[in-house]
Design a protein around this motif. Structure first.
Motif, short mmCIF file in Angstrom:
data_model
loop_
_atom_site.label_atom_id
_atom_site.label_comp_id
_atom_site.label_asym_id
_atom_site.label_seq_id
_atom_site.Cartn_x
_atom_site.Cartn_y
_atom_site.Cartn_z
N LEU A 171 0.81 -1.22 0.00
CA LEU A 171 0.00 0.00 0.00
C LEU A 171 0.85 1.27 0.00
CD1 LEU A 171 -2.93 -0.89 2.44
CD2 LEU A 171 -2.78 -1.16 -0.04
N GLU A 172 2.01 1.23 0.65
CA GLU A 172 2.83 2.45 0.72
C GLU A 172 3.35 2.88 -0.65
OE1 GLU A 172 5.44 -1.11 1.85
OE2 GLU A 172 3.42 -0.36 2.30
N ASN A 173 3.30 1.96 -1.63
CA ASN A 173 3.76 2.29 -2.99
C ASN A 173 2.61 2.59 -3.95
OD1 ASN A 173 6.41 1.82 -2.19
ND2 ASN A 173 6.29 -0.37 -2.70
N LEU A 174 1.38 2.64 -3.43
CA LEU A 174 0.22 2.77 -4.31
C LEU A 174 -0.49 4.10 -4.16
CD1 LEU A 174 -1.49 -0.74 -3.92
CD2 LEU A 174 0.07 0.03 -5.73
N ARG A 175 -1.07 4.51 -5.26
CA ARG A 175 -1.99 5.64 -5.28
C ARG A 175 -3.24 5.19 -6.04
NH1 ARG A 175 1.96 10.83 -6.67
NH2 ARG A 175 3.20 10.70 -4.73
N SER A 201 -0.40 6.39 -0.70
CA SER A 201 0.52 5.72 0.22
C SER A 201 -0.21 5.14 1.44
CB SER A 201 1.62 6.69 0.69
OG SER A 201 2.35 7.15 -0.43
N GLY A 202 -1.34 4.51 1.17
CA GLY A 202 -2.05 3.82 2.25
C GLY A 202 -2.92 4.69 3.11
N GLN A 203 -3.15 5.95 2.72
CA GLN A 203 -4.00 6.84 3.51
C GLN A 203 -4.95 7.59 2.59
OE1 GLN A 203 -1.61 9.47 5.90
NE2 GLN A 203 -1.00 7.86 7.36
N ASP A 204 -6.19 7.81 3.09
CA ASP A 204 -7.16 8.60 2.33
C ASP A 204 -6.67 10.04 2.21
OD1 ASP A 204 -8.99 6.59 1.85
OD2 ASP A 204 -10.06 6.92 3.72
N ASN A 205 -6.87 10.62 1.03
CA ASN A 205 -6.52 12.02 0.80
C ASN A 205 -7.78 12.74 0.34
OD1 ASN A 205 -5.67 14.47 -0.41
ND2 ASN A 205 -3.59 13.65 -0.61
N LYS A 206 -8.30 13.61 1.21
CA LYS A 206 -9.57 14.28 0.93
C LYS A 206 -9.40 15.72 0.47
CE LYS A 206 -12.00 11.40 4.31
NZ LYS A 206 -12.90 11.37 5.51
N SER A 207 -8.18 16.11 0.22
CA SER A 207 -7.91 17.52 -0.09
C SER A 207 -8.58 17.98 -1.38
CB SER A 207 -6.40 17.77 -0.16
OG SER A 207 -5.82 16.97 -1.19
N GLU A 208 -8.70 17.07 -2.36
CA GLU A 208 -9.29 17.48 -3.63
C GLU A 208 -10.58 16.74 -3.95
OE1 GLU A 208 -6.71 18.25 -6.94
OE2 GLU A 208 -4.92 17.95 -5.69
N ARG A 241 -9.17 -5.40 1.93
CA ARG A 241 -9.05 -6.05 0.62
C ARG A 241 -8.00 -5.42 -0.29
NH1 ARG A 241 -15.43 -6.11 -1.14
NH2 ARG A 241 -16.35 -6.72 0.88
N LEU A 242 -7.48 -4.27 0.12
CA LEU A 242 -6.60 -3.50 -0.76
C LEU A 242 -5.35 -4.27 -1.17
CD1 LEU A 242 -6.85 0.06 0.86
CD2 LEU A 242 -7.91 -0.74 -1.26
N GLU A 243 -4.70 -4.92 -0.21
CA GLU A 243 -3.45 -5.62 -0.53
C GLU A 243 -3.67 -6.82 -1.44
OE1 GLU A 243 -1.45 -6.51 3.11
OE2 GLU A 243 -0.66 -4.47 3.33
N ASN A 244 -4.94 -7.25 -1.55
CA ASN A 244 -5.28 -8.35 -2.46
C ASN A 244 -5.72 -7.84 -3.84
OD1 ASN A 244 -4.78 -10.32 -0.48
ND2 ASN A 244 -6.84 -10.03 0.38
N GLY A 245 -5.59 -6.52 -4.04
CA GLY A 245 -5.91 -5.94 -5.34
C GLY A 245 -7.35 -5.53 -5.54
#
Length: 292
Positions: free
Chosen positions: A45-49, A69-76, A91-95
């Motif tokens: 997850l740390e490598n994903l957007r 990077s594994g965290q929700d970003n609500k800025s936009e 389920r994220l790490e399983n795609g």
């Protein structure tokens, strides 16, 4: 990473990637799951957007949900989707990058795009999917009203009416002559929108009366593949049926008269019995007085 997310994602949209194009059907007010599943190797997850956005690039704001990077970003994130979206973190790490959209309404009926980027030596798109969200609501059971025929009205024009409500989207309404399954054109069709986004429908049918009327009104919701119908069947009264009613009426009156006579007889018998008991008591009283 560019601040203009829609523009940035549009560039990646040009990359040739196998797309999932699915249609999700949800009922108004329910929660909808927008599918986006990557069947590749193990992910970190740390490598994903992960970006969910409205596929129409014409929108002023198109960001539905973003995870960096594994965290929700609500800025936009668009205001319309604030506090209404969430990923399935287990389920994220399983795609599985599917998005849960809460309390859907007509304004959510759009085409959505899911873009997954992986950052290693450079950032690249590893998965992309599109989902079309279609909304619907079931119509109520149709209510069909027809003419009340007490006599021979064969050949006269009669009117049927059919109504249903609380459905979405606009329905198809069919009138069917069940004697030969032929479709009849409606005389009137009125579809009324309501504040909650649903519709009600009212339709009438005018036809020449026949000796046996078998009419069906059908309300179709194509998205839900629902077809609700109501039927009207009435056979005109025959002479024997009318005569039978008259006989029943005579029999009823006869029974009523017999009941009255029976009551009179019972009252008479009670009166006679009462007089007899009174006389007997009086005679005993006189006999007792004489003995004294």
């Amino acid at each position: 990473f560019p601040n203009n997310l829609p523009f940035f994602l549009s560039l990646f949209y040009l990359v040739v990637i196998a797309l999932e194009d699915k249609i999700i059907v949800s009922k108004l007010g329910d929660n909808a799951t927008l599918s986006c599943i990557y069947r590749g190797r193990e992910l970190h997850l740390e490598n994903l957007r992960v970006y969910w956005q409205i596929a129409d690039d014409q929108e002023e704001c198109s960001v539905v949900h973003a995870m960096i990077s594994g965290q929700d970003n609500k800025s936009e994130q668009c205001i319309h989707f604030k506090n209404r979206t969430q990923l399935f973190w287990d389920r994220l790490e399983n795609g599985d990058f599917s998005l849960l959209l809460l309390n859907v309404s007509q304004s959510d009926e759009r085409r959505y795009k899911c873009v997954v980027l992986q950052k290693t030596e450079y950032t690249r798109v590893i998965h992309q999917a599109e989902v079309v969200l279609s909304l619907a609501a079931s119509y109520s059971q149709p209510i069909l009203s027809g003419p009340v025929r007490n006599g021979d009205s064969t050949g006269e024009e009669v009117t049927f009416s059919c109504k249903s409500g609380n459905g979405y989207p606009k329905p198809n309404v069919y009138w069917i002559n069940k004697t030969d399954n032929s479709q009849l054109p409606p005389s009137e069709l009125k579809i009324t929108p309501h504040a909650d986004g649903t519709y009600s429908v009212f339709s009438t049918l005018k036809v020449k009366a026949t000796s046996t009327m078998q009419i069906e009104c059908s309300v179709e919701n194509k998205i839900l593949q629902e077809n609700l119908s109501a039927n009207y069947t009435q056979q005109k009264q025959s002479g024997s049926g009318i005569e039978s009613n008259k006989n029943l009426e005579k029999n009823g009156k006869g029974a009523q008269a017999a009941g009255i006579v029976s009551i009179v007889i019972v009252i008479g018998l009670l009166a006679v019995l009462t007089c007899w008991l009174w006389r007997r008591r009086s005679s005993k009283l006189v006999s007792y007085t004489g003995n004294e």
